[in-house]
Scaffold this motif. Structure first.
Motif, PDB file in Angstrom:
ATOM      1  N   VAL A 310       0.829  -1.201   0.000  1.00 20.63           N
ATOM      2  CA  VAL A 310       0.000   0.000   0.000  1.00 20.63           C
ATOM      3  C   VAL A 310       0.868   1.258   0.000  1.00 20.63           C
ATOM      4  O   VAL A 310       0.568   2.245  -0.684  1.00 20.63           O
ATOM      5  CB  VAL A 310      -0.958  -0.025   1.214  1.00 20.63           C
ATOM      6  CG1 VAL A 310      -1.617   1.325   1.413  1.00 20.63           C
ATOM      7  CG2 VAL A 310      -2.024  -1.102   1.020  1.00 20.63           C
ATOM      8  N   ALA A 311       1.969   1.240   0.758  1.00 17.89           N
ATOM      9  CA  ALA A 311       2.864   2.391   0.790  1.00 17.89           C
ATOM     10  C   ALA A 311       3.456   2.662  -0.596  1.00 17.89           C
ATOM     11  O   ALA A 311       3.602   3.824  -1.013  1.00 17.89           O
ATOM     12  CB  ALA A 311       3.980   2.154   1.807  1.00 17.89           C
ATOM     13  N   GLU A 312       3.792   1.595  -1.321  1.00 16.63           N
ATOM     14  CA  GLU A 312       4.315   1.763  -2.677  1.00 16.63           C
ATOM     15  C   GLU A 312       3.260   2.386  -3.588  1.00 16.63           C
ATOM     16  O   GLU A 312       3.571   3.227  -4.448  1.00 16.63           O
ATOM     17  CB  GLU A 312       4.765   0.414  -3.231  1.00 16.63           C
ATOM     18  CG  GLU A 312       6.012  -0.145  -2.538  1.00 16.63           C
ATOM     19  CD  GLU A 312       6.330  -1.571  -2.952  1.00 16.63           C
ATOM     20  OE1 GLU A 312       5.538  -2.148  -3.746  1.00 16.63           O
ATOM     21  OE2 GLU A 312       7.350  -2.117  -2.484  1.00 16.63           O
ATOM     22  N   ALA A 313       1.996   1.980  -3.397  1.00 18.90           N
ATOM     23  CA  ALA A 313       0.911   2.561  -4.193  1.00 18.90           C
ATOM     24  C   ALA A 313       0.760   4.049  -3.897  1.00 18.90           C
ATOM     25  O   ALA A 313       0.537   4.853  -4.809  1.00 18.90           O
ATOM     26  CB  ALA A 313      -0.396   1.819  -3.912  1.00 18.90           C
ATOM     27  N   VAL A 314       0.878   4.428  -2.617  1.00 21.62           N
ATOM     28  CA  VAL A 314       0.784   5.841  -2.243  1.00 21.62           C
ATOM     29  C   VAL A 314       1.879   6.648  -2.936  1.00 21.62           C
ATOM     30  O   VAL A 314       1.621   7.732  -3.486  1.00 21.62           O
ATOM     31  CB  VAL A 314       0.868   6.016  -0.714  1.00 21.62           C
ATOM     32  CG1 VAL A 314       1.010   7.493  -0.346  1.00 21.62           C
ATOM     33  CG2 VAL A 314      -0.367   5.421  -0.039  1.00 21.62           C
ATOM     34  N   ASP A 315       3.089   6.131  -2.925  1.00 21.29           N
ATOM     35  CA  ASP A 315       4.207   6.838  -3.583  1.00 21.29           C
ATOM     36  C   ASP A 315       3.930   7.042  -5.063  1.00 21.29           C
ATOM     37  O   ASP A 315       4.175   8.120  -5.618  1.00 21.29           O
ATOM     38  CB  ASP A 315       5.509   6.063  -3.395  1.00 21.29           C
ATOM     39  CG  ASP A 315       6.009   6.092  -1.951  1.00 21.29           C
ATOM     40  OD1 ASP A 315       5.560   6.976  -1.195  1.00 21.29           O
ATOM     41  OD2 ASP A 315       6.832   5.231  -1.590  1.00 21.29           O
ATOM     42  N   GLN A 316       3.431   5.990  -5.712  1.00 22.34           N
ATOM     43  CA  GLN A 316       3.172   6.092  -7.145  1.00 22.34           C
ATOM     44  C   GLN A 316       2.053   7.085  -7.436  1.00 22.34           C
ATOM     45  O   GLN A 316       2.127   7.881  -8.388  1.00 22.34           O
ATOM     46  CB  GLN A 316       2.824   4.716  -7.721  1.00 22.34           C
ATOM     47  CG  GLN A 316       2.726   4.705  -9.241  1.00 22.34           C
ATOM     48  CD  GLN A 316       2.577   3.304  -9.799  1.00 22.34           C
ATOM     49  OE1 GLN A 316       2.827   2.322  -9.105  1.00 22.34           O
ATOM     50  NE2 GLN A 316       2.159   3.209 -11.053  1.00 22.34           N
ATOM     51  N   ILE A 317       1.009   7.068  -6.613  1.00 22.47           N
ATOM     52  CA  ILE A 317      -0.100   8.001  -6.809  1.00 22.47           C
ATOM     53  C   ILE A 317       0.373   9.441  -6.624  1.00 22.47           C
ATOM     54  O   ILE A 317      -0.015  10.343  -7.379  1.00 22.47           O
ATOM     55  CB  ILE A 317      -1.255   7.676  -5.838  1.00 22.47           C
ATOM     56  CG1 ILE A 317      -2.066   6.501  -6.382  1.00 22.47           C
ATOM     57  CG2 ILE A 317      -2.167   8.876  -5.621  1.00 22.47           C
ATOM     58  CD1 ILE A 317      -3.266   6.131  -5.551  1.00 22.47           C
ATOM     59  N   GLU A 318       1.207   9.669  -5.627  1.00 25.39           N
ATOM     60  CA  GLU A 318       1.705  11.034  -5.398  1.00 25.39           C
ATOM     61  C   GLU A 318       2.495  11.535  -6.599  1.00 25.39           C
ATOM     62  O   GLU A 318       2.405  12.712  -6.974  1.00 25.39           O
ATOM     63  CB  GLU A 318       2.545  11.067  -4.129  1.00 25.39           C
ATOM     64  CG  GLU A 318       1.691  10.938  -2.860  1.00 25.39           C
ATOM     65  CD  GLU A 318       2.519  10.923  -1.588  1.00 25.39           C
ATOM     66  OE1 GLU A 318       3.743  10.683  -1.690  1.00 25.39           O
ATOM     67  OE2 GLU A 318       1.951  11.134  -0.507  1.00 25.39           O
ATOM     68  N   ARG A 319       3.250  10.632  -7.222  1.00 23.32           N
ATOM     69  CA  ARG A 319       3.986  11.042  -8.429  1.00 23.32           C
ATOM     70  C   ARG A 319       3.019  11.385  -9.566  1.00 23.32           C
ATOM     71  O   ARG A 319       3.230  12.333 -10.320  1.00 23.32           O
ATOM     72  CB  ARG A 319       4.953   9.933  -8.860  1.00 23.32           C
ATOM     73  CG  ARG A 319       6.160   9.770  -7.930  1.00 23.32           C
ATOM     74  CD  ARG A 319       7.233   8.923  -8.571  1.00 23.32           C
ATOM     75  NE  ARG A 319       6.807   7.546  -8.770  1.00 23.32           N
ATOM     76  CZ  ARG A 319       6.949   6.581  -7.865  1.00 23.32           C
ATOM     77  NH1 ARG A 319       7.512   6.852  -6.681  1.00 23.32           N
ATOM     78  NH2 ARG A 319       6.564   5.348  -8.111  1.00 23.32           N
ATOM     79  N   GLU A 320       1.944  10.595  -9.678  1.00 20.80           N
ATOM     80  CA  GLU A 320       0.969  10.868 -10.735  1.00 20.80           C
ATOM     81  C   GLU A 320       0.244  12.185 -10.490  1.00 20.80           C
ATOM     82  O   GLU A 320      -0.042  12.939 -11.430  1.00 20.80           O
ATOM     83  CB  GLU A 320      -0.031   9.717 -10.832  1.00 20.80           C
ATOM     84  CG  GLU A 320       0.557   8.444 -11.393  1.00 20.80           C
ATOM     85  CD  GLU A 320      -0.503   7.407 -11.763  1.00 20.80           C
ATOM     86  OE1 GLU A 320      -1.666   7.808 -11.992  1.00 20.80           O
ATOM     87  OE2 GLU A 320      -0.176   6.209 -11.801  1.00 20.80           O
ATOM     88  N   ILE A 321      -0.081  12.468  -9.229  1.00 22.20           N
ATOM     89  CA  ILE A 321      -0.754  13.728  -8.910  1.00 22.20           C
ATOM     90  C   ILE A 321       0.141  14.910  -9.260  1.00 22.20           C
ATOM     91  O   ILE A 321      -0.308  15.907  -9.848  1.00 22.20           O
ATOM     92  CB  ILE A 321      -1.152  13.770  -7.422  1.00 22.20           C
ATOM     93  CG1 ILE A 321      -2.283  12.759  -7.145  1.00 22.20           C
ATOM     94  CG2 ILE A 321      -1.608  15.170  -7.020  1.00 22.20           C
ATOM     95  CD1 ILE A 321      -2.660  12.639  -5.683  1.00 22.20           C
ATOM     96  N   LEU A 322       1.415  14.809  -8.917  1.00 24.01           N
ATOM     97  CA  LEU A 322       2.346  15.898  -9.215  1.00 24.01           C
ATOM     98  C   LEU A 322       2.527  16.097 -10.714  1.00 24.01           C
ATOM     99  O   LEU A 322       2.770  17.220 -11.184  1.00 24.01           O
ATOM    100  CB  LEU A 322       3.704  15.615  -8.564  1.00 24.01           C
ATOM    101  CG  LEU A 322       3.743  15.699  -7.033  1.00 24.01           C
ATOM    102  CD1 LEU A 322       5.091  15.217  -6.514  1.00 24.01           C
ATOM    103  CD2 LEU A 322       3.474  17.136  -6.576  1.00 24.01           C
ATOM    104  N   ALA A 323       2.383  15.004 -11.462  1.00 27.22           N
ATOM    105  CA  ALA A 323       2.576  15.088 -12.909  1.00 27.22           C
ATOM    106  C   ALA A 323       1.376  15.678 -13.626  1.00 27.22           C
ATOM    107  O   ALA A 323       1.485  16.104 -14.780  1.00 27.22           O
ATOM    108  CB  ALA A 323       2.881  13.705 -13.475  1.00 27.22           C
ATOM    109  N   GLN A 324       0.221  15.709 -12.970  1.00 27.05           N
ATOM    110  CA  GLN A 324      -0.978  16.226 -13.607  1.00 27.05           C
ATOM    111  C   GLN A 324      -1.140  17.715 -13.335  1.00 27.05           C
ATOM    112  O   GLN A 324      -0.952  18.166 -12.207  1.00 27.05           O
ATOM    113  CB  GLN A 324      -2.225  15.489 -13.084  1.00 27.05           C
ATOM    114  CG  GLN A 324      -2.356  14.068 -13.576  1.00 27.05           C
ATOM    115  CD  GLN A 324      -3.748  13.510 -13.303  1.00 27.05           C
ATOM    116  OE1 GLN A 324      -4.668  14.238 -12.975  1.00 27.05           O
ATOM    117  NE2 GLN A 324      -3.880  12.194 -13.446  1.00 27.05           N
TER     118      GLN A 324
END
Length: 349
Positions: A310-324
């Motif tokens: 789940v922590a890995e998923a959070v990291d990936q989502i945060e990167r996607e949010i920053l990219a949008q």
């Protein structure tokens, strides 16, 4: 709280009863079976389950060979204790399978239909668990479930029917997706979950209702379909229903599993389904919030592997949010919105 001393006292009492010459061997065997069943009811430790297995063995030693039905009943109950013992390998599961396979022919010939159906259902569960270790065929589990459904039908036994539909669906989904028949199995799984939900409801069968809704949501969001957007929205509705039962207060790990599944789904859902080109920044933020809450629960309960995933998923989502790029008028989700999806806004089992 059940202590080791109390368990030892119960076992000594059981063994003393087994030596009571005033009772017949059959009566003593039944007495041991009943005490063993009591030990495995809501066990506090694996020690209780192992002690129950030993008492079933003692009962089988005492029980006359010509008492075929009683012996089969003892073996069927022993199978339930064996399959419940936690283990790293498959020793107890293998023994449980052999025990059920030995008991079932006699139950079929002399037992009640419900006894036979319960044994077939439990055999299916054992075989399905062995499949994950490469020690059985999933088709054998499916066959056992289908035989159990001859008795556990929707009208006479709705609760068992719902559980069997859930087990059948998860069995279909566990078969590798290697050909076009995979799509058919996915459709059969969704149909089985929906069939189960026709006979259980939130009030009378909350646990089964939540289990089926959660698993239906999983089946819908991962289905290989040309209607992915529609399936994801249906999956979110199913998770919402499951979270009416699975709350953080009453069943934290089940709650965490469901909000993790919901977050997986939100990750792929546009903020405005009719305008997917506008992105999903809002749903990504909601998914992040759900994942973060789930991680805290997993950590608190020692589920470290799940917490890491789940922590890995959070990291990936945060990167996607920053990219949008921020959408016009876009804002972080309100706490009330997160609470609604997390089942904390008045939800109760």
């Amino acid at each position: 709280m059940v202590t080791g001393d109390r368990i030892a006292d119960e076992i000594r009492a059981a063994l003393a009863a087994a030596e009571d010459e005033s009772a017949s061997p059959s009566e003593r065997a039944e007495m041991l079976m009943e005490i063993a069943m009591g030990l495995q009811h809501r066990p506090k430790s694996s020690e209780q389950l192992r002690s129950a297995v030993d008492l079933y063995d003692k009962a089988l030693t005492i029980c006359p060979e010509d008492e075929r039905l009683l012996r089969a009943r003892i073996m069927a109950r022993q199978g339930t204790a064996l399959q419940a013992i936690p283990e790293q390998g498959t020793t107890f599961l293998e023994r449980a399978r052999a025990t059920y396979e030995q008991a079932i022919p006699t139950l079929r010939d002399f037992g009640k239909p419900e006894e036979l159906a319960e044994a077939e259902m439990n055999l299916g569960v054992v075989v399905q668990n062995l499949c994950s270790a490469g020690r059985a065929r999933i088709t054998d589990a499916i066959s056992a479930y289908q035989r159990a459904l001859r008795t556990f039908n929707r009208k006479a036994h709705p609760q068992e029917f719902a559980i069997l539909q859930n087990n059948l669906a998860t069995a279909f989904l566990s078969i590798p997706f290697t050909d076009e028949r995979g799509k058919m199995r996915e459709a059969l799984a969704v149909q089985a979950f929906e069939e189960g939900l026709k006979v259980v409801n939130l009030i009378d069968h909350p646990s089964e209702y939540a289990m089926l809704q959660n698993n239906l949501g999983n089946a819908l969001q991962y289905a290989s379909s040309s209607h992915a957007a529609e399936n994801n929205l249906r999956a979110l509705d199913a998770y919402d229903e499951a979270l009416k039962v699975r709350t953080r207060e009453t069943s934290p790990l089940e709650f965490a599993n469901t909000i993790s599944n919901m977050a997986n789904c939100l990750w792929n859902v546009p903020d405005e389904p009719d305008h997917p080109e506008r992105g999903n920044r809002g749903n990504l933020a909601r998914a992040r919030a759900a994942y973060t809450e789930a991680r805290a629960i997993f950590m608190a309960h020692g589920e470290l592997d799940k917490a890491r995933i789940v922590a890995e998923a959070v990291d990936q989502i945060e990167r996607e949010i920053l990219a949008q790029p921020p959408a016009n008028g876009d804002a972080a989700p309100r706490p009330a919105d997160i609470a609604r999806r997390s089942g904390r806004n008045g939800a109760s089992p």
